[in-house]
Write an enzyme that holds these catalytic residues in place. Structure first.
Site, PDB file in Angstrom:
ATOM      1  N   ASN A  41     -15.402 -51.204 -54.302  1.00  0.00           N
ATOM      2  CA  ASN A  41     -16.211 -51.947 -53.338  1.00  0.00           C
ATOM      3  C   ASN A  41     -15.911 -53.435 -53.524  1.00  0.00           C
ATOM      4  OD1 ASN A  41     -18.569 -53.383 -52.125  1.00  0.00           O
ATOM      5  ND2 ASN A  41     -19.148 -51.280 -51.640  1.00  0.00           N
ATOM      6  N   ALA A  42     -15.677 -54.130 -52.442  1.00  0.00           N
ATOM      7  CA  ALA A  42     -15.250 -55.526 -52.494  1.00  0.00           C
ATOM      8  C   ALA A  42     -16.408 -56.519 -52.616  1.00  0.00           C
ATOM      9  CB  ALA A  42     -14.438 -55.848 -51.239  1.00  0.00           C
TER      10      ALA A  42
END
Length: 162
Positions: A41-42
């Protein structure tokens, strides 16, 4: 068989000016006990890059990053039935109590939705709380939303910096 999932409490410093809303924590986030814990997840790397900070390695560091930049973080939903992590699997949603949040954080004037499901759920169940606040749907930081990182980063940077 889907199970009932309960979301995390908000990270809501009283000085918060922007609320970032997800939909519901992923299976990995629930396992680790905090928002956006999936390693692909960024969310945390993007926030760190936008604000010129190191990517926080632990929960206190993540909370500090949010607090230092007047950000609150929560999910549109308090609970739901869901198997797996996909938003498309959400059933029987129950909204969070945004009245209490906005009472605690009266300076929040902007809501950024981390993806379309967060926006849809908030507007469907709590849309009255958008009145008087600027709202924007952002590209999801989830690895399931496959636009390039650089594009996500540019859009989030534009929303979070003057």
């Amino acid at each position: 068989m889907p199970g009932r999932i309960i979301a995390f409490p908000p990270v809501a410093p009283p000085n918060a000016r922007t609320l970032i809303l997800g939909s519901m924590p992923s299976v990995e986030s629930l396992r680790q006990g905090f928002y956006y814990a999936h390693p692909r997840n960024a969310f945390w790397p993007m926030l760190a890059e936008i604000f010129g900070e190191p990517t926080p390695a632990d929960i206190p560091g993540k909370i500090a990053l949010l607090e230092q930049h007047d950000l609150a973080l929560w999910d549109a939903l308090h609970a739901c039935e869901r198997e797996g992590s996909l938003d498309s699997a959400i059933r029987e949603p129950e909204a969070n109590d945004f009245g209490a949040l906005f009472e605690r954080c009266p300076r929040i004037g902007r809501i950024l939705f981390n993806g379309g499901t967060a926006e849809h759920m908030f507007m469907k169940y709590c849309g009255e709380w958008s009145a008087g606040r600027r709202c924007a749907r952002m590209p999801s930081t989830s690895p399931a939303y496959t636009i390039p990182y650089e594009r996500k980063l540019a859009l989030w940077r534009g929303a979070l910096t003057p």
